[in-house]
Design a protein around this motif. Structure first.
Motif, PDB file in Angstrom:
ATOM      1  N   TRP A 264      77.736  61.937  13.270  1.00 18.98           N
ATOM      2  CA  TRP A 264      78.251  62.429  14.510  1.00 18.98           C
ATOM      3  C   TRP A 264      79.607  63.368  14.188  1.00 18.98           C
ATOM      4  CZ3 TRP A 264      82.840  61.561  17.133  1.00 18.98           C
ATOM      5  CH2 TRP A 264      83.052  62.123  18.530  1.00 18.98           C
ATOM      6  N   ALA A 265      80.497  62.880  13.590  1.00 19.20           N
ATOM      7  CA  ALA A 265      81.884  63.502  13.659  1.00 19.20           C
ATOM      8  C   ALA A 265      81.801  64.638  12.571  1.00 19.20           C
ATOM      9  CB  ALA A 265      82.893  62.627  12.927  1.00 19.20           C
ATOM     10  N   ALA A 266      81.028  64.588  11.497  1.00 12.27           N
ATOM     11  CA  ALA A 266      80.915  66.033  10.725  1.00 12.27           C
ATOM     12  C   ALA A 266      80.163  66.848  11.577  1.00 12.27           C
ATOM     13  CB  ALA A 266      80.424  65.526   9.271  1.00 12.27           C
ATOM     14  N   GLU A 267      78.925  66.586  12.129  1.00 13.78           N
ATOM     15  CA  GLU A 267      78.223  67.582  12.759  1.00 13.78           C
ATOM     16  C   GLU A 267      79.112  68.258  13.810  1.00 13.78           C
ATOM     17  OE1 GLU A 267      74.183  65.218  12.134  1.00 13.78           O
ATOM     18  OE2 GLU A 267      74.883  65.342  13.947  1.00 13.78           O
ATOM     19  N   ARG A 268      79.822  67.299  14.744  1.00 15.05           N
ATOM     20  CA  ARG A 268      80.724  67.829  15.754  1.00 15.05           C
ATOM     21  C   ARG A 268      81.595  68.929  15.263  1.00 15.05           C
ATOM     22  NH1 ARG A 268      85.548  66.000  18.661  1.00 15.05           N
ATOM     23  NH2 ARG A 268      85.052  66.451  20.925  1.00 15.05           N
ATOM     24  N   THR A 269      82.284  68.723  14.061  1.00 12.92           N
ATOM     25  CA  THR A 269      83.266  69.619  13.466  1.00 12.92           C
ATOM     26  C   THR A 269      82.622  70.813  13.047  1.00 12.92           C
ATOM     27  OG1 THR A 269      84.505  67.739  12.324  1.00 12.92           O
ATOM     28  CG2 THR A 269      84.772  70.104  11.469  1.00 12.92           C
ATOM     29  N   LEU A 270      81.274  70.782  12.506  1.00 10.01           N
ATOM     30  CA  LEU A 270      80.509  71.966  12.166  1.00 10.01           C
ATOM     31  C   LEU A 270      80.019  72.897  13.570  1.00 10.01           C
ATOM     32  CD1 LEU A 270      78.010  70.599   9.359  1.00 10.01           C
ATOM     33  CD2 LEU A 270      80.212  72.142   9.214  1.00 10.01           C
ATOM     34  N   ASN A 271      79.838  72.236  14.467  1.00  8.78           N
ATOM     35  CA  ASN A 271      79.382  72.901  15.716  1.00  8.78           C
ATOM     36  C   ASN A 271      80.562  73.323  16.592  1.00  8.78           C
ATOM     37  OD1 ASN A 271      76.555  72.654  15.839  1.00  8.78           O
ATOM     38  ND2 ASN A 271      76.767  70.533  16.436  1.00  8.78           N
ATOM     39  N   HIS A 272      81.820  73.131  16.068  1.00 11.14           N
ATOM     40  CA  HIS A 272      83.018  73.590  16.761  1.00 11.14           C
ATOM     41  C   HIS A 272      83.383  75.066  16.334  1.00 11.14           C
ATOM     42  CE1 HIS A 272      85.409  69.989  18.216  1.00 11.14           C
ATOM     43  NE2 HIS A 272      84.677  70.348  19.294  1.00 11.14           N
ATOM     44  N   ARG A 273      82.715  75.115  15.108  1.00  4.36           N
ATOM     45  CA  ARG A 273      82.777  76.906  14.353  1.00  4.36           C
ATOM     46  C   ARG A 273      81.608  77.593  15.195  1.00  4.36           C
ATOM     47  NH1 ARG A 273      83.568  77.384   8.495  1.00  4.36           N
ATOM     48  NH2 ARG A 273      84.332  79.592   9.205  1.00  4.36           N
ATOM     49  N   TYR A 274      80.533  77.038  15.145  1.00  6.29           N
ATOM     50  CA  TYR A 274      79.426  77.819  15.693  1.00  6.29           C
ATOM     51  C   TYR A 274      78.263  76.519  16.319  1.00  6.29           C
ATOM     52  CZ  TYR A 274      78.631  78.040  10.803  1.00  6.29           C
ATOM     53  OH  TYR A 274      78.523  77.684   9.595  1.00  6.29           O
ATOM     54  N   ASP A 275      77.696  76.691  17.246  1.00  3.29           N
ATOM     55  CA  ASP A 275      76.708  75.858  17.674  1.00  3.29           C
ATOM     56  C   ASP A 275      75.551  75.959  17.158  1.00  3.29           C
ATOM     57  OD1 ASP A 275      74.960  74.480  19.406  1.00  3.29           O
ATOM     58  OD2 ASP A 275      76.225  74.498  21.068  1.00  3.29           O
ATOM     59  N   HIS A 276      75.013  75.191  16.242  1.00  5.55           N
ATOM     60  CA  HIS A 276      73.827  75.301  15.472  1.00  5.55           C
ATOM     61  C   HIS A 276      72.588  75.277  16.396  1.00  5.55           C
ATOM     62  CE1 HIS A 276      76.296  74.262  12.099  1.00  5.55           C
ATOM     63  NE2 HIS A 276      75.375  74.408  11.133  1.00  5.55           N
ATOM     64  N   ARG A 277      72.650  74.592  17.659  1.00  6.99           N
ATOM     65  CA  ARG A 277      71.394  74.676  18.459  1.00  6.99           C
ATOM     66  C   ARG A 277      71.411  76.262  18.921  1.00  6.99           C
ATOM     67  NH1 ARG A 277      68.487  71.096  20.257  1.00  6.99           N
ATOM     68  NH2 ARG A 277      69.992  69.596  19.461  1.00  6.99           N
ATOM     69  N   LEU A 278      72.558  76.662  19.568  1.00  5.80           N
ATOM     70  CA  LEU A 278      72.661  78.137  20.028  1.00  5.80           C
ATOM     71  C   LEU A 278      72.358  79.125  19.205  1.00  5.80           C
ATOM     72  CD1 LEU A 278      73.485  79.925  22.374  1.00  5.80           C
ATOM     73  CD2 LEU A 278      75.865  79.959  21.480  1.00  5.80           C
ATOM     74  N   TYR A 279      72.773  78.954  17.602  1.00  6.05           N
ATOM     75  CA  TYR A 279      72.283  79.921  16.854  1.00  6.05           C
ATOM     76  C   TYR A 279      71.041  79.709  16.108  1.00  6.05           C
ATOM     77  CZ  TYR A 279      77.063  81.994  16.296  1.00  6.05           C
ATOM     78  OH  TYR A 279      78.112  82.780  16.367  1.00  6.05           O
ATOM     79  N   GLY A 280      70.165  78.834  16.619  1.00  6.93           N
ATOM     80  CA  GLY A 280      68.992  78.534  16.308  1.00  6.93           C
ATOM     81  C   GLY A 280      68.761  77.932  14.932  1.00  6.93           C
ATOM     82  N   LEU A 281      69.657  77.403  14.490  1.00 14.36           N
ATOM     83  CA  LEU A 281      69.920  76.616  13.071  1.00 14.36           C
ATOM     84  C   LEU A 281      69.735  75.190  13.190  1.00 14.36           C
ATOM     85  CD1 LEU A 281      73.133  78.601  11.668  1.00 14.36           C
ATOM     86  CD2 LEU A 281      70.846  78.819  10.749  1.00 14.36           C
ATOM     87  N   GLN A 282      69.727  74.538  14.409  1.00 13.09           N
ATOM     88  CA  GLN A 282      69.709  73.157  14.594  1.00 13.09           C
ATOM     89  C   GLN A 282      68.615  72.561  13.769  1.00 13.09           C
ATOM     90  OE1 GLN A 282      71.936  71.502  16.730  1.00 13.09           O
ATOM     91  NE2 GLN A 282      71.269  69.559  15.814  1.00 13.09           N
ATOM     92  N   PRO A 283      68.725  71.610  12.784  1.00 14.11           N
ATOM     93  CA  PRO A 283      67.736  71.114  12.009  1.00 14.11           C
ATOM     94  C   PRO A 283      67.547  69.902  12.533  1.00 14.11           C
ATOM     95  CG  PRO A 283      69.913  70.414  11.106  1.00 14.11           C
ATOM     96  CD  PRO A 283      70.305  71.320  12.221  1.00 14.11           C
ATOM     97  N   THR A 284      66.278  69.371  12.259  1.00 15.51           N
ATOM     98  CA  THR A 284      65.768  68.159  12.656  1.00 15.51           C
ATOM     99  C   THR A 284      66.170  66.662  12.040  1.00 15.51           C
ATOM    100  OG1 THR A 284      63.725  68.275  11.072  1.00 15.51           O
ATOM    101  CG2 THR A 284      63.438  69.104  13.269  1.00 15.51           C
ATOM    102  N   HIS A 285      67.066  67.015  11.119  1.00 16.69           N
ATOM    103  CA  HIS A 285      67.568  65.940  10.319  1.00 16.69           C
ATOM    104  C   HIS A 285      69.028  65.886  10.484  1.00 16.69           C
ATOM    105  CE1 HIS A 285      67.679  69.089   7.767  1.00 16.69           C
ATOM    106  NE2 HIS A 285      68.920  68.925   7.167  1.00 16.69           N
ATOM    107  N   ARG A 286      69.838  64.747  10.284  1.00 15.82           N
ATOM    108  CA  ARG A 286      71.149  64.597  10.373  1.00 15.82           C
ATOM    109  C   ARG A 286      71.754  65.102   9.168  1.00 15.82           C
ATOM    110  NH1 ARG A 286      72.666  60.935  14.318  1.00 15.82           N
ATOM    111  NH2 ARG A 286      74.546  62.203  14.155  1.00 15.82           N
TER     112      ARG A 286
END
Length: 517
Positions: A264-286
């Motif tokens: 959760w913490a690492a993904e939150r940090t990455l999504n602060h730079r660019y939202d993976h879901r918004l960019y179509g990158l959001q994966p199905t895995h953690r």
């Protein structure tokens, strides 16, 4: 009499295996099918069947201090992330320094490796080779190290997609890709979001960006089945990501915290730079369940509309492509499949092959391959805890947690660093080993293969990181005015505070006098 060892392949693993054999008093003979060293890292304009192939712009994903051989630091002026040609030059320096070339027989292919009939007693192997004239020769060795790599047999899933027979455009595997010149002004679909897929999509998007009138745009599409977490090579303060993230302290902290919390913490940090879901990158895995995508430019190209994310490819419809969400993209000129490789070794008997294939393999370095380039059977030394991180068993065989894996090997060899002892005897080195990046030199501090230069290499590792940045004279920082002296500022602030306190005391005293009157 020294035991004879066959080393198959003169890439990074082959070179360090030759040196290790010499260090142990063995007699190595290396067979290399090409006419030069380097393996994967030797760029060729035209791909050759049965050999690795890379694209012209390929840059390594592991920084120089993390991927160098443990007893041979890279030159200080090398960039932290190198082009393939610079890594090849480093391999040449390594081979020359340790005089390895005389043990290599070039333009000689290995046809078969078989146990001898008396193997149960002698432990010997029969190796059949073929030279460039087509002449076969049989050899007897006491051991064999297979260092020929697994990026030679590309996996192309073209037959899985209906309608591909009538597609008028070009279909190719990333193994064939060299540069974007052939795709200039084309509409291209790249299938697969591994490191190769991300690099190739970004590169083609620059060549295919704009054609004709001001309103004519040729987009590049990146098709992915599962998505990916995207990491940049650059970390805070512009430092290499692996130098700041891969440390023993990090491993200790992540092992103590719940895995879900770390994700959760690492993904939150990455999504602060660019939202993976918004960019179509959001994966199905953690994030920690599979290897991430290392790419500095992909999010920016998505932001500019030059790369468009699409779901998994479903099939072909003439010159159009159909995707899993029911959408289509028409007038496609080419499809590049970045769908991995089969890890096969045709010269080995089936009983010695660990797996039938590794569809997920990419031209990438998730962790430093060079310091641990030795031919172990991964299935026999990986502990279950190292395999649980990966959902795919085939990926678990080749993608492992960096420090725990190295430590497990080092423990068996007797070279695992004694951190407590270092902290007591040499706190400067010990603190760097514990808190700093886990560079390969740590495994040369003690035990077999101990290298006297390991301590100095650890103490100076950040200097080598900084060296390639020093390409211009920096202006002298202005001398602070006497009025801006830190001591003067501190004393002035103290005086002001004292004056305020005294004034407050006098004011309170005056008020009390007034009230008493």
């Amino acid at each position: 009499m020294s035991q004879r060892v066959a080393v198959i392949g003169a890439g990074p693993s082959g070179l360090t295996s030759i040196k290790s054999c010499l260090d142990e008093g063995l007699k190595p003979t290396c067979f290399e099918s090409s006419d030069d060293i380097g393996g994967l890292w030797r760029f060729k304009e035209t791909p050759e069947p049965g050999r690795s192939s890379i694209y012209r712009s390929l840059v390594v994903n592991t920084s120089k201090e993390m991927m160098c051989f443990s007893d041979f630091p890279m030159p200080a002026d090398y960039p932290n992330y190198m082009l393939h040609s610079q890594l090849l030059q480093y391999l040449r320096l390594y081979a020359q320094h340790f005089d390895l070339l005389r043990h290599i027989t070039f333009q000689t292919s290995v046809l078969t490796v078989r146990q001898r009939p008396d193997f149960s007693h002698s432990g010997q192997w029969e190796v059949v080779t073929e030279n460039r004239e087509g002449q076969e020769q049989r050899h007897i060795f006491d051991g064999v190290l297979v260092c020929s790599g697994h990026y030679t047999q590309p996996v192309s899933p073209l037959d899985q997609f209906p309608g591909h027979e009538s597609f008028p455009g070009r279909c190719l595997h990333s193994w064939e890709y060299k540069d974007a010149d052939a795709f200039r002004g084309k509409r291209v679909v790249v299938v697969g979001i591994g490191n190769s897929g991300g690099d190739i999509a970004v590169e083609i998007s620059r060549a295919a960006e704009k054609v004709g009138g001001s309103h004519t745009v040729k987009r590049t599409f990146l098709s992915t089945r599962k998505g990916a977490w995207v990491l940049s090579r650059m970390s805070s303060s512009g430092l290499p990501l692996d130098m700041t993230a891969i440390s023993r302290l990090t491993v200790l902290l992540t092992s103590l915290l719940p895995r879900a919390l770390v994700n959760w913490a690492a993904e939150r940090t990455l999504n602060h730079r660019y939202d993976h879901r918004l960019y179509g990158l959001q994966p199905t895995h953690r994030l920690l369940e599979q290897k991430p995508l290392i790419n500095d430019d992909l999010p920016g190209r998505i932001l500019q509309g030059a790369v468009v994310l699409k779901p998994d490819l479903r099939g072909f419809q003439g010159s159009g492509l159909l995707f899993q969400d029911g959408t289509t993209e028409e007038d496609i000129d080419a499809v590049v499949f970045c769908t991995g490789y089969n890890g096969t070794f045709s010269f080995l008997p089936p009983s010695l092959c660990c797996s039938k294939g590794n569809e997920g393999l990419e031209v990438t370095n998730n962790f430093s391959l060079l310091p641990i380039s030795l031919s172990f059977s991964l299935s026999s030394i990986l502990s279950p805890s190292l395999c649980l991180s990966y959902l795919c068993p085939r990926q678990a065989a080749l993608h492992v947690d960096y420090i725990p894996y190295l430590d497990s090997l080092a423990e068996q060899v007797g070279v695992r660093p004694n951190i407590l002892g270092l902290l007591l005897r040499e706190p400067g080195v010990g603190l760097r080993v514990l808190l700093g990046p886990c560079t390969p030199y740590q495994y040369r501090l003690r035990g077999p293969g101990k290298w006297d230069g390991a301590r100095q290499a650890i103490l100076t590792q950040w200097e080598r990181v900084a060296q390639p940045f020093r390409t211009r004279l920096e202006p002298e920082p202005p001398r602070p005015s006497v009025l801006l002296s830190p001591w003067l500022i501190t004393l002035s602030a103290g005086a002001v505070m004292l004056a305020v306190v005294l004034s407050q005391c006098k004011l309170n005293s005056g008020l009390q006098d007034l009230l008493q009157d």
